[in-house]
Design a protein around this motif. Structure first.
Motif, short mmCIF file in Angstrom:
data_model
loop_
_atom_site.label_atom_id
_atom_site.label_comp_id
_atom_site.label_asym_id
_atom_site.label_seq_id
_atom_site.Cartn_x
_atom_site.Cartn_y
_atom_site.Cartn_z
N LYS A 80 25.58 10.80 -6.25
CA LYS A 80 24.57 11.75 -5.81
C LYS A 80 24.49 11.73 -4.30
O LYS A 80 24.60 10.69 -3.67
N THR A 81 24.29 12.89 -3.74
CA THR A 81 24.16 12.96 -2.29
C THR A 81 22.72 13.17 -1.86
O THR A 81 22.42 13.16 -0.68
N SER A 82 21.83 13.40 -2.83
CA SER A 82 20.44 13.60 -2.45
C SER A 82 19.83 12.24 -2.16
O SER A 82 19.81 11.38 -3.02
N ASN A 83 19.39 12.06 -0.94
CA ASN A 83 18.82 10.77 -0.58
C ASN A 83 17.52 10.96 0.19
O ASN A 83 17.21 10.20 1.09
N CYS A 84 16.79 11.97 -0.21
CA CYS A 84 15.50 12.22 0.42
C CYS A 84 14.53 11.14 -0.02
O CYS A 84 14.47 10.79 -1.20
N VAL A 85 13.79 10.63 0.93
CA VAL A 85 12.81 9.59 0.63
C VAL A 85 11.42 10.17 0.81
O VAL A 85 11.12 10.77 1.84
N VAL A 86 10.59 9.99 -0.19
CA VAL A 86 9.20 10.43 -0.06
C VAL A 86 8.34 9.18 -0.08
O VAL A 86 8.37 8.40 -1.03
N LEU A 87 7.61 8.98 1.00
CA LEU A 87 6.84 7.75 1.16
C LEU A 87 5.37 8.09 1.31
O LEU A 87 4.99 8.89 2.16
N LYS A 88 4.55 7.45 0.49
CA LYS A 88 3.11 7.74 0.53
C LYS A 88 2.34 6.48 0.90
O LYS A 88 2.61 5.38 0.38
N HIS A 89 1.38 6.66 1.81
CA HIS A 89 0.48 5.56 2.16
C HIS A 89 -0.77 5.77 1.32
O HIS A 89 -1.57 6.67 1.58
N VAL A 100 1.56 11.41 3.40
CA VAL A 100 2.89 11.42 2.80
C VAL A 100 3.92 11.86 3.83
O VAL A 100 3.69 12.78 4.61
N VAL A 101 5.04 11.17 3.82
CA VAL A 101 6.15 11.54 4.71
C VAL A 101 7.38 11.79 3.86
O VAL A 101 7.66 11.05 2.93
N LYS A 102 8.08 12.88 4.19
CA LYS A 102 9.32 13.19 3.47
C LYS A 102 10.45 13.12 4.47
O LYS A 102 10.42 13.80 5.49
N CYS A 103 11.44 12.29 4.21
CA CYS A 103 12.51 12.14 5.19
C CYS A 103 13.88 12.37 4.59
O CYS A 103 14.26 11.70 3.63
N GLU A 127 0.82 -1.21 0.00
CA GLU A 127 0.00 0.00 0.00
C GLU A 127 0.85 1.26 0.00
O GLU A 127 0.34 2.37 0.15
N LEU A 128 2.15 1.07 -0.14
CA LEU A 128 3.05 2.22 -0.07
C LEU A 128 3.62 2.54 -1.44
O LEU A 128 3.87 1.65 -2.25
#
Lengths: 174, 340
Positions: A77-86, A92-95, A59-60
């Motif tokens: 690349k140093t960008s390692n932002c994770v965007v996770l959606k339920h 949505v969570v951005k980490c 479901e993610l």
């Protein structure tokens, strides 16, 4: 958008989520050696809260590092932002807390799991209950600290007035 | 590393050492990208440098400025900085520091070299050019190895288990994270480059893991070199992120990689297979029965490795699993030894 590869195996992530959850409670970790309960070095003051609603990986939707290029050695690349959606709830969570994609994925799941639980369980969510408990404890600590301070003040005044017997005790301090 | 890059690195190392007492620019070449005369907050500073980087076509403009500013303020990421600090002005020394580091970024120096450190699997490792910078995918290689080891209790319970050989240790990322998470493991880490040997050594000491790792200069592609490793006894595991880029693709790599990282750590030959096949050839001589090899590779390699192994039946190796990375590309191989 790539969903989490089912080939990836959620076991490791689930293990990590639980581990992170116990750390977040701020209690001491239980260190168990193979010797059993008698060998416990530290006891965790576990709360009797039920576990949070588990997240279903199917479901993610997960998104990271747009345009990562060929990846691996061919990319730096140093960008390692994770965007996770339920998907069912739309939460949505951005980490981007750590420098590690892997850690950010685990953290994102932990944070999303809490949000999803609050979404469905509202006030009854262990997340909310724990917050209330923490707030209550904080208020109690403040109150006790205040009381201690008051007691100290009173004692101090008593000591000072008894040190100066010439001063008329009924006259009060000057 | 090109001559310009080397000069820049030397300057940066010098500046880093005398951070407290830097006077000003002796170099006429440094462009004066000075912010406004008044002191800026972290958020404003990040915006300023993001614009500067974007104008100059520097990739990851925002991420680069965030990492640099966060680093100067003592944090690993901008998001992990205490929010209360986001609006507090930086000191003149801090501003100066940010400017120096950003100047290096303008020369396309990778952020990890600018900061002199980077994280891998939660460990903080020193980074120094030209030693290869660990990639995020490789963290998943380590995770896979850990998962597999968890399913082999007899290996884990052995007095010094598992025994691991890492080929091409670079900064020591893979070896040191395995050592950290497998408390009884022993590692032999080899690399053909002296700079990598030194850096792995330094990182091992920083993490107090030097007692369980042997770091050996060795070129696994040279004939019979593996025999030097026999004294360390049979291994449970061979793990590697070997140079796997196809030679023809090297010149298309970004300047961050071409100008600063050691091409020897990247170039795998015509089909990117040279070091991979060397590892697969030597592994059976050093592995225990049912021992495993875990490799990170190019997405084109699973097929190539599979065919190659079939053409080498005397090695008694089987490709048992292929795993995808977080971008869905087949990136990791598990090869197992069958037979004595």
């Amino acid at each position: 958008m790539s969903t989490l590869g089912l080939l990836r195996g959620p076991a490791a992530l689930a293990r990590a989520c639980l581990g992170l959850w116990s750390l977040r409670l701020g209690e001491k970790r239980t260190l168990l050696s193979p010797g059993g309960p008698a060998a416990m070095l530290q006891v965790a003051r576990k709360r009797d809260y039920p576990a949070l609603l588990p997240l279903d990986e199917s479901e993610l939707e997960e998104q990271f590092v747009k345009g990562h290029g060929p990846g691996g050695q061919a990319t730096n690349k140093t960008s390692n932002c994770v965007v996770l959606k339920h998907v069912p709830s739309g939460l949505v969570v951005k980490c981007h807390q750590t420098r590690s994609v892997d850690q950010n994925r685990k953290l994102a799941r932990k944070i999303l799991q809490e949000k999803v639980d609050v979404f469905y369980n509202g006030e009854n969510s262990p997340v909310c209950r724990e917050k209330r408990e923490a707030e209550k404890k904080k208020q109690e600590r403040k109150k006790r600290a205040k009381e201690r301070l008051e007691k100290k003040k009173v004692l101090k005044e008593l000591r000072e007035s008894s040190r100066n017997p010439a001063v008329d005790s009924t006259a009060g301090s000057d | 590393m090109g001559p310009w890059a080397r000069m820049l690195w030397t300057l940066l190392s010098g500046l880093r050492g005398r951070r407290g007492g830097i006077q000003g620019w002796a170099f006429g070449l440094w462009p004066p990208y000075l912010p406004q005369p008044r002191l800026l907050s972290p958020t404003e500073l990040v915006s300023h440098w993001t614009r500067v980087f974007e104008k100059r076509g520097i990739p990851e403009a925002r991420e680069s400025s965030e990492y640099i500013v966060a680093h100067v303020l003592g944090a690993k990421t901008f998001q992990s900085l205490q929010p209360v600090l986001w609006t507090q002005p930086l000191t003149p020394q801090q501003l100066q520091c940010v400017q120096e580091l950003c100047s290096c970024r303008l020369q396309r120096m990778p952020v990890q070299y600018i900061l002199g450190e980077w994280d891998f699997q939660g460990l903080s490792l020193k980074m120094a050019p030209p030693v290869f910078i660990p990639r995020p995918e490789t963290e998943e290689l380590v995770e896979w190895v850990l998962e597999e080891m968890a399913q082999r209790p007899h290996v884990m319970e052995a007095q010094d288990g598992p025994r691991i050989l890492e080929v091409g240790c670079g900064s020591g990322a893979i070896s040191l994270s395995l050592l950290t998470q497998l408390p009884k493991s022993q590692v032999i880490a080899v690399d053909k480059e002296e700079a990598a040997i030194s850096l792995t050594c330094e990182n091992a000491q920083r993490l107090q893991l030097q007692d369980r790792i042997w770091i050996v200069p060795l070129d696994v592609t040279s004939e019979g070199s593996w025999m030097h490793l026999l004294p360390w006894g049979p291994m449970d595991l061979v793990v590697s992120n070997p140079p796997y880029i196809f030679h023809q693709d090297i010149e298309q790599l970004a300047p961050e990689i071409c100008s600063y990282e050691d091409p020897v750590a990247l170039d795998g030959g015509e089909e990117g297979m040279d070091v991979i096949t060397s590892i697969l050839t030597l592994a059976p001589q050093l592995l225990k029965h049912s021992g495993s090899i875990f490799l990170e590779v190019d997405p084109r390699h699973p097929e190539l490795v599979s065919s190659w192994l079939q053409s080498q039946p005397d090695l008694h190796l089987n490709l048992v699993a292929v795993r995808r990375d977080f971008c869905g590309k087949p990136r990791f191989l598990h090869v197992q030894k069958s037979g004595p």
